[in-house]
Structure formats: C-alpha cells, structure tokens
Design a protein around this motif. Sequence first.
Motif, short mmCIF file in Angstrom:
data_model
loop_
_atom_site.label_atom_id
_atom_site.label_comp_id
_atom_site.label_asym_id
_atom_site.label_seq_id
_atom_site.Cartn_x
_atom_site.Cartn_y
_atom_site.Cartn_z
N ALA A 1 -4.91 5.49 -6.67
CA ALA A 1 -4.78 5.47 -8.14
C ALA A 1 -5.07 4.07 -8.69
CB ALA A 1 -3.39 5.92 -8.55
N ASN A 2 -4.79 3.03 -7.88
CA ASN A 2 -5.04 1.65 -8.33
C ASN A 2 -5.13 0.72 -7.11
OD1 ASN A 2 -5.31 -0.66 -9.84
ND2 ASN A 2 -3.50 -0.32 -11.11
N PRO A 3 -6.19 0.83 -6.31
CA PRO A 3 -6.27 0.09 -5.05
C PRO A 3 -6.23 -1.43 -5.21
CG PRO A 3 -8.35 1.18 -5.54
CD PRO A 3 -7.36 1.72 -6.51
N LYS A 4 -6.94 -1.96 -6.22
CA LYS A 4 -6.96 -3.42 -6.41
C LYS A 4 -5.55 -3.95 -6.69
CE LYS A 4 -11.71 -3.71 -8.11
NZ LYS A 4 -12.57 -4.05 -9.26
N TYR A 5 -4.79 -3.20 -7.46
CA TYR A 5 -3.42 -3.61 -7.80
C TYR A 5 -2.55 -3.67 -6.54
CZ TYR A 5 1.40 -2.97 -9.40
OH TYR A 5 2.75 -3.09 -9.58
N LEU B 1 4.53 -8.48 -11.49
CA LEU B 1 3.42 -7.55 -11.23
C LEU B 1 3.91 -6.11 -11.12
CD1 LEU B 1 1.42 -9.59 -8.54
CD2 LEU B 1 0.61 -8.96 -10.82
N ASN B 2 5.15 -5.95 -10.65
CA ASN B 2 5.73 -4.63 -10.41
C ASN B 2 6.43 -4.05 -11.63
OD1 ASN B 2 5.85 -2.67 -8.47
ND2 ASN B 2 7.42 -3.63 -7.24
N ALA B 3 6.50 -4.83 -12.72
CA ALA B 3 7.36 -4.47 -13.85
C ALA B 3 7.03 -3.11 -14.46
CB ALA B 3 7.28 -5.55 -14.93
N LYS B 4 5.75 -2.77 -14.55
CA LYS B 4 5.36 -1.53 -15.21
C LYS B 4 4.87 -0.47 -14.22
CE LYS B 4 4.31 -3.82 -19.57
NZ LYS B 4 3.29 -4.11 -20.62
N LYS C 1 5.17 2.61 -12.03
CA LYS C 1 6.01 3.82 -12.06
C LYS C 1 6.01 4.57 -10.72
CE LYS C 1 6.92 3.16 -16.42
NZ LYS C 1 8.23 2.61 -16.81
N ALA C 2 5.32 4.06 -9.73
CA ALA C 2 5.23 4.75 -8.43
C ALA C 2 6.56 4.67 -7.69
CB ALA C 2 4.12 4.14 -7.59
N ASP C 3 6.74 5.54 -6.71
CA ASP C 3 7.94 5.53 -5.87
C ASP C 3 8.09 4.14 -5.24
OD1 ASP C 3 9.36 5.68 -3.22
OD2 ASP C 3 9.63 7.76 -3.84
N PRO C 4 9.23 3.45 -5.48
CA PRO C 4 9.37 2.07 -5.01
C PRO C 4 9.29 1.90 -3.50
CG PRO C 4 11.46 2.90 -5.87
CD PRO C 4 10.42 3.89 -6.24
N ILE C 5 9.75 2.91 -2.74
CA ILE C 5 9.68 2.80 -1.28
C ILE C 5 8.22 2.91 -0.82
CG2 ILE C 5 10.43 3.81 0.91
CD1 ILE C 5 12.95 4.77 -0.54
N LEU C 6 7.45 3.79 -1.47
CA LEU C 6 6.02 3.88 -1.16
C LEU C 6 5.30 2.58 -1.50
CD1 LEU C 6 5.00 7.47 -2.37
CD2 LEU C 6 5.21 6.66 0.00
N VAL C 7 5.70 1.95 -2.60
CA VAL C 7 5.09 0.69 -3.01
C VAL C 7 5.33 -0.40 -1.96
CG1 VAL C 7 5.15 -1.18 -4.72
CG2 VAL C 7 5.18 1.20 -5.47
N VAL C 8 6.57 -0.47 -1.46
CA VAL C 8 6.88 -1.46 -0.43
C VAL C 8 6.09 -1.17 0.85
CG1 VAL C 8 8.71 -2.41 1.03
CG2 VAL C 8 9.17 -1.95 -1.37
N LEU C 9 6.03 0.11 1.22
CA LEU C 9 5.28 0.50 2.42
C LEU C 9 3.81 0.13 2.28
CD1 LEU C 9 4.85 1.91 5.12
CD2 LEU C 9 4.87 4.11 3.91
N LEU C 10 3.23 0.39 1.12
CA LEU C 10 1.82 0.03 0.88
C LEU C 10 1.61 -1.47 1.00
CD1 LEU C 10 0.86 2.40 -2.09
CD2 LEU C 10 -0.20 2.35 0.18
#
Length: 307
Positions: A72-76, A178-181, A183-192
């Motif tokens: 959905a947003n690879p560069k980010y 960078l993470n402020a807005k 909306k993705a699952d926070p655990i998935l974000v950390v894993l990524l």
Amino acid sequence: MENPASSERSALLYGLAAVLLWSTVATAFKLTLQEFSPIQMLFVASLVSVAVLLLICTVKRTLPQLASTFLANPKYFILLGLVNPLAYYLILFKAYDLLPASQAQPLNYSWAITLTLMAALFLGQKIRKQDWLACALGYLGVLIIATKGDVFALSFDSPLGVGLALLSTLLWASYWILNAKNKADPILVVLLGFLVSLPFSALLVWYEGLSWETISMRGWLAVTYVGLFEMGVTFVLWLTALKCTQNTAKVSNLIFLSPFISLILLSQIIGETIYPSTLIGLVCILLGLVVQQIKSKKRKINCLDNR
C-alpha cells in the motif's frame, strides 16, 4: 464480554509486565555487548524479533495482511524500517557500548522531550509554557548525567557516547512522527520495519567481517533476550495494556518505574556505580515528563486519546 473493572486489572498487569521487562534490557544490552559488536547484536536480535512477531501475527491471524500493508505504501515502510530499527538501534547500541548503561539509559529517556520539539517543527503543534519548562528540566537532567554533576566544567567521559545517546532520541522521536498518521496494524508495522532492516544489517555484518566463533552461550542467550523483550514481546504487551484500559494516562505512567528498577539491576548484576548525579539527572528528566503531561481541562480528553 470482559467487565470494565476486570479490563482495567488486565491493563495494569500487561502494563506492569511490559515495564518490568523493559527495566531489564539495559542490563541485557551490556551483557550482550561484552561479546557482540553493535551491528552483530542488531542483526541477531532482529532475527529473533522477526521470528517472535511472525508467530504473534500468525496467532492473531493478521499475517495475511502483511504483504498488502507493505504494498500500500512501500517507500514509506522502507523509510520507517531504515529509521527504526536499523539506525535507531545501531546508534543506541553503540551509545551503550561507549557509556555505562546507568548513563545511556536515562539519557535515552529524554526522547519524549525531543518529540515535543520535533512535533512543533514538523507537525505544527503548539509548544505550551509547560512544554518549555519540561524541555528545560529534561535537558538539565541530561547535562547533569552526562557531566556526572560537574555541569559548568562541561567535561564528558565519552562525548561521542553522549552524542549518540541523544541522537538516538532524535531518531526515536522521528519514528513516532513518521508513524503519527499511520492507520495500519501497529504489530505489522513493527514487523515490516524489522523485515526491511534485516538485509541492510546483514550487509553491515558481512562488511564488518567479525568472527562469531568466540561468542559464548551466555552471549547468545543475552542477545536472544534482547530480541524477545526489547523489540518483540514487550511491545505487544504494552499495546495490549493500552487497548484494555479506559485510562491511558494511568497505564502510561507505569513507565516511570522502569528507569529506577533498571538502575537497581545494573548495580546488582553488572556492578555499575550509580552516581548521585545520575539519580538527580534522572529525576529532572522524569519531572520534565510529568510537567509535559499536564493538560488543560479542555484538551485533556483529546490528548489522552491521541497518545
């Protein structure tokens, strides 16, 4: 459905478990750095974190969302992973390598003060009078710790170590901005983040060319502990605590226990000398964080919701 009283008890238990585990990581950092270089430590701890977060996401049945979240947003997500864990932990571990943990850990606690200034600069948030007071108290505490109380001499045992510890606060605050807005699952974000950083840390390990043969079982256990409880399980416990509670501030304030417990462990397990100046500086930083949490009645609910 869990009743509110039971939910609050669960939140406190999860929160306390997270705080107690975080209190042990400064000791684990120093034990690990006795045998690992900072980049070796980052690489192995990241592998452990990826394994445990993959298991957690499998149990929570969110793993199928991993690819679509990234695409959905690879560069980010690449940028996020380069900031944290790659740059943040590499610099933090190097700071711990150069400084006593009893200095590095309280210095790292000033990240919330740094976040206030950066949020004003990049998110346009207004800095209130108490925020300026919090910043003054926080950075006075930093100065007291870094100079061992000899503030006016401005003499540092390791200027590079102090600089790296403060740079780590800048990176951690940048990560949250960078993470402020997001909306993705926070655990998935950390894993990524860990998945993105792994190839880079692997290349750095290869470039460094250090031997793994001399590392003892104690070293491997210590680095595994860091991966589990600094980067993996504890984050999930903390998120669960915040999800269970209706009083975010009550749970968030538990974090103030962590640095004092950590100093006791460092003294008893590592044998580090805890200077009076470290305690005074830490109290200044924590007072700054308390002042920072003072909200006007009008803003209180919104601020708590947006923590």
